[in-house]
Design an enzyme around this catalytic site. Sequence first.
Site, PDB file in Angstrom:
ATOM      1  N   SER A 134       7.222  -5.673   6.847  1.00 45.01           N
ATOM      2  CA  SER A 134       6.828  -6.650   7.873  1.00 45.01           C
ATOM      3  C   SER A 134       7.523  -7.996   7.707  1.00 45.01           C
ATOM      4  CB  SER A 134       5.331  -6.859   7.829  1.00 45.01           C
ATOM      5  OG  SER A 134       4.714  -5.677   7.473  1.00 45.01           O
ATOM      6  N   ASP A 191       5.327  -3.831  10.702  1.00 44.22           N
ATOM      7  CA  ASP A 191       3.889  -3.508  10.685  1.00 44.22           C
ATOM      8  C   ASP A 191       3.273  -3.525  12.082  1.00 44.22           C
ATOM      9  OD1 ASP A 191       4.069  -6.259  10.818  1.00 44.22           O
ATOM     10  OD2 ASP A 191       2.467  -6.648   9.386  1.00 44.22           O
ATOM     11  N   ARG A 240       0.832  -1.176   0.000  1.00 47.25           N
ATOM     12  CA  ARG A 240       0.000   0.000   0.000  1.00 47.25           C
ATOM     13  C   ARG A 240       0.878   1.243   0.000  1.00 47.25           C
ATOM     14  NH1 ARG A 240      -4.053   1.755   3.943  1.00 47.25           N
ATOM     15  NH2 ARG A 240      -2.678   1.008   5.557  1.00 47.25           N
TER      16      ARG A 240
HETATM   17 MG    MG Z   1      -0.744  -5.961   6.843  1.00 43.76          MG
END
Ligand code: MG
Length: 542
Positions: free
Chosen positions: A224, A277, A156
């Site tokens: 992450s 994350d 994102r």
């Molecule tokens: Mg995620």
Amino acid sequence: MSALITHRSIEAICQLPQVPELRLPTRSSRGFGLRVPLGDSLARRACVSWGSHARTDRGRRSVSYSLSRRQEPGVLVLAGQQQEAQRVLDEFREACATPLEKLEKVVDSMVLEMEAGLAAEDGCLLKMLPSFVENLPKGTERGIYYALDLGGTNFRVLRAVFGGPGEGCMQESEIFTIPHDLMVGESDDLFDFIASKLRDFVLRETENKSPPPGRKRELGFTFSFPVMQTSVASGTLIHWSKGFKVAGTVGRDVVEVLREAISRQNLDMEVAALVNDTVGTLAGGRYINGDVMIAVILGTGTNACYVERAEAVPKWKGPPPKSGIHVINTEWGNFGSPTLPTTFADDDLDRESVNPSEHIFEKMMSGMYLGDLVRRVMLRLAKDAGYFGDSIPEKLTKKLALTTPDISKMHADDSPTLEVVGEILKKKLDLDPTRLEERRVVYSIIDIIARRGARLAAAAIVAVLRKIGRDGKSGNGTSKTVIAMDGGLYEHYTKFRDYLNEAFVDLLGEEAAKNVVIELSKDGSGIGAALLAACHSKYGSQ
Ligand code: MG
Ligand code: ADP
């Protein structure tokens, strides 16, 4: 007397033994004749298991069996496939069981592993990585910041405008799917792809969103995967997980790798914070609620971070943090312990994964794996009990043919004949038609696997609460603790979430559970990364 039967009527015999006509065969003192369509091997197999004699009829359209009058109705089919299927299912259920005593042992062993990870740099299952984030957002941040969130199937890009005290924030974002070949390809190809999407996003913005003259745009990079952080804006990738296996990134500073890709796109942007994350989610949660102490991810993978006292981190060699705290990224996905209820399906999945022997805990409970565990148990049923057709269905042998969203849809099916289960088995595995008994067994497997995963997730959260003395048993029972939770698994899989909450209350007890709240913090990690970029901006956060 002779009657035509198919495997469907056999199924009916099993489910409705009270229907008199269906019991008739075994009541007859003279024995009973049954005809089975030639192609119905399921029914033929059942008849053979009843110890009867077969004869192919004239015209060769059916096979006749004469049954011995001593047979009992219940014994008929159960003697065959179903009995075997029941055996496989019972053994599996037993192996997956998570009674409270067992969960308590998981909690205890996880607390020990957390302590070991805080004491030593190497050789521990839980890496317990200090995040170098000392300052968590206070809700007073101001300015425009960007975030890039790379965590699994999707990534994102996000722009956040923070308005200062009491003003909240506005955000815009775009989501992109990572093509599979980039997940297992070369480092530069993956990062060029990401940086190009970031550039496109920035190019589309209007003038009033661009930074003031003399000032670069600043970005928080949510990454992450296990990283050995070396400062708030640098860190070395330890290894990939969640199906990623990109050549050339492990051992490098991922911020440097991203910076190079950004400059190849001629984009003028500074990476101000490298954030896991979980840490992003914690920061996003804190912006709204000062009681947030833990952040948990239950999505494609699973992980958690929490706020630890500085003196509880013996391995920290740097100057003591002024804030007196460290935000510790546990990397609990890599937990493993003899206390975990593992099965043949877990062993098979692990052996065939891109990272055998690693992330054992994650492989038992995260979105990337739950669907595939179900498929593996179904495959065992096909092999051992002749379920799902006369030969092993091709798709049932294919990795990831069944996903976690698939099983969560099936798990939500409350129709008496399990229609949704049937539809998904048909659509995803080409199993058509399925017998009700087969659909019931699939439903049971899903329930066992989801319940085990959810209860283990609850145990892990309780381990962190216990570590910081907030489990209500350590004399700090009255202060409120909030857990910021993010991830598609927790958000969308209702039964999983219910099982997790149930185990959570079981483990903490009703009273203590009242002081601990799990709050869904949807996509908090992106906004959290932008906030941490603000908190660590080289221009100050205005
Ligand atoms: Mg995620
Ligand atoms: P990521 O973990 O990749 O950052 P998300 O937090 O959005 O992404 O989680 C996506 C994961 O959540 C998917 O891989 C899937 O396993 C799981 N998921 C998504 N939708 C559902 C659903 N309806 N039911 C169960 N699991 C779901």
